[in-house]
Design a protein around this motif. Structure first.
Motif, PDB file in Angstrom:
ATOM      1  N   GLU A 125       0.780  -1.240  -0.058  1.00 51.01           N
ATOM      2  CA  GLU A 125       0.188   0.129  -0.052  1.00 51.01           C
ATOM      3  C   GLU A 125       1.055   1.060   0.003  1.00 51.01           C
ATOM      4  O   GLU A 125       1.961   1.219   0.426  1.00 51.01           O
ATOM      5  N   TYR A 126       0.333   2.238  -0.574  1.00 49.50           N
ATOM      6  CA  TYR A 126       1.109   3.537  -1.182  1.00 49.50           C
ATOM      7  C   TYR A 126       1.804   4.003   0.287  1.00 49.50           C
ATOM      8  O   TYR A 126       2.980   4.429   0.435  1.00 49.50           O
ATOM      9  N   ALA A 127       0.994   4.015   1.249  1.00 49.33           N
ATOM     10  CA  ALA A 127       1.586   4.759   2.689  1.00 49.33           C
ATOM     11  C   ALA A 127       2.349   3.984   3.617  1.00 49.33           C
ATOM     12  O   ALA A 127       2.057   3.405   4.799  1.00 49.33           O
ATOM     13  N   GLY A 128       3.461   3.638   3.303  1.00 49.03           N
ATOM     14  CA  GLY A 128       4.305   2.743   4.166  1.00 49.03           C
ATOM     15  C   GLY A 128       5.074   1.448   3.429  1.00 49.03           C
ATOM     16  O   GLY A 128       6.175   1.252   3.638  1.00 49.03           O
ATOM     17  N   ALA A 129       4.214   0.763   2.808  1.00 52.09           N
ATOM     18  CA  ALA A 129       4.611  -0.490   2.313  1.00 52.09           C
ATOM     19  C   ALA A 129       5.690  -1.381   3.059  1.00 52.09           C
ATOM     20  O   ALA A 129       5.315  -1.637   4.030  1.00 52.09           O
ATOM     21  N   GLY A 130       6.730  -1.409   2.246  1.00 50.26           N
ATOM     22  CA  GLY A 130       7.892  -2.139   3.214  1.00 50.26           C
ATOM     23  C   GLY A 130       8.968  -1.446   3.755  1.00 50.26           C
ATOM     24  O   GLY A 130      10.173  -1.986   4.016  1.00 50.26           O
TER      25      GLY A 130
END
Length: 334
Positions: A121-126
């Motif tokens: 997901e856009y806000a944070g990812a890995g």
């Protein structure tokens, strides 16, 4: 766990049951930012076990959390967006990491897309990264390009920043730094906070064994002039506040040039509201320059690009748009 809520009754109804089920003994608190929907009534009626903290006006994301956490005493805080679905066992790995490593002040889980959890997901990812001009990106997300989760980031490692959608932070570090930058209101506040953590001698980590699913865009959609304004203004201010003295002038000059290019692209593309948002962002930064100078002195920036984990010593804009790099593995970072 503290959920800052503003007119998010639909998210509370949808995701609070899972938060309570997987709370692992933690207190669950909703800090309400003077909502005008039925959030407060919903909590009293359907979730009586949730602690409710009422703020007398909408302070925005940054000051809302500052106001709320000042009234809560706990060794660790979890800042959790109302549009996040948690999973079985997500909390314990984060807490264990902070308990085992006193230098680590903040940690985020893997953040997957709620609409399709096979993708980041856009806000944070890995885990959050920055390029040398402080443009943010993530393992698993460059601009709007998302990677599929194939276990490639199921590790734990230091990163430049932890996502504001969901991260755990040590109370002592939070209070020592004064929490989030209130002048930001919202957007990029967690990146600024984590950069200040690094400058203060703390560490910020990502833990891929823990995972949550984030809806995203719950406050402002991605294509919104207000968000454009906040991102450009806050990005410029963040770079000025935190860049090492030896790198400040060059970084600011290059950032101003690229912001100008972005503004021209908006103009040529007929996105006049976004073009005006970029101009307003810069006028706002210059108009509060004295305030940002004070914040820079308070942050005491010292770490160069080479000394900060999670920083790409290059331009993500160039790598993405000129070289066609679309995955983290293509940057040559480990």
């Amino acid at each position: 766990m503290v959920i800052l809520n503003w007119n998010g009754a639909h998210f509370l109804r949808r995701f609070l049951p899972g938060v309570l089920t997987h709370a692992d003994g933690a207190r669950v608190i909703v800090a309400d930012n003077a909502s005008t929907d039925d959030s407060v009534e919903l909590l009293a009626r359907e979730f009586p076990s949730v602690e409710l903290l009422l703020l007398d006006r909408n302070f925005g994301f940054c000051e809302g959390y500052n106001q709320a956490l000042a009234q809560i005493d706990s060794a660790f805080y979890v800042l959790l967006n109302s549009d996040v679905e948690v999973t079985l066992g997500w909390l314990r790995p984060l807490r264990s990491l902070l308990e085992a490593s006193p230098r680590i002040a903040a940690v985020q889980p893997k953040i997957l897309a709620h609409a399709d959890p096979t993708y980041f997901e856009y806000a944070g990812a890995g885990g959050g990264y920055l390029d040398r001009l402080a443009y943010p990106f993530c393992r698993g997300r460059f601009f709007d390009t998302l990677e599929k989760d194939q276990g490639q980031y199921d590790d734990s490692r230091p990163v430049a920043w932890a996502s504001g959608a969901c991260f755990m932070v040590r109370k002592t570090a939070w209070r020592a730094l004064g929490g989030l930058e209130p002048a930001f209101f919202a957007h990029m506040e967690e990146i600024d906070f984590c950069w200040r953590l690094w400058n203060a001698g703390h560490e910020v980590w990502y833990h891929g064994i823990s995972a949550v699913h984030h809806v995203g865009g719950g406050t402002l959609p991605k294509t919104n002039p207000r968000k454009t304004y906040l991102n450009f203004r806050n990005g410029l201010a963040m770079l000025y506040k935190n860049a090492a003295p030896s790198e400040l002038l060059a970084s600011m000059f290059q950032r101003l040039v690229l912001d100008g290019v972005a503004g021209i692209r908006f103009l040529l593309g007929g996105q006049f509201a976004d073009f005006w948002a970029v101009l307003r962002a810069h006028f706002s930064f210059y108009g509060k320059f004295g305030y940002w100078q004070q914040q820079r002195r308070a942050a005491r920036p010292r770490l160069t690009v080479a000394a900060r984990p999670g920083v790409y010593d290059g331009s993500l804009v160039w790598a993405y748009f000129a070289k066609g790099r679309r995955k983290f593995s293509e940057l040559g970072l480990r």
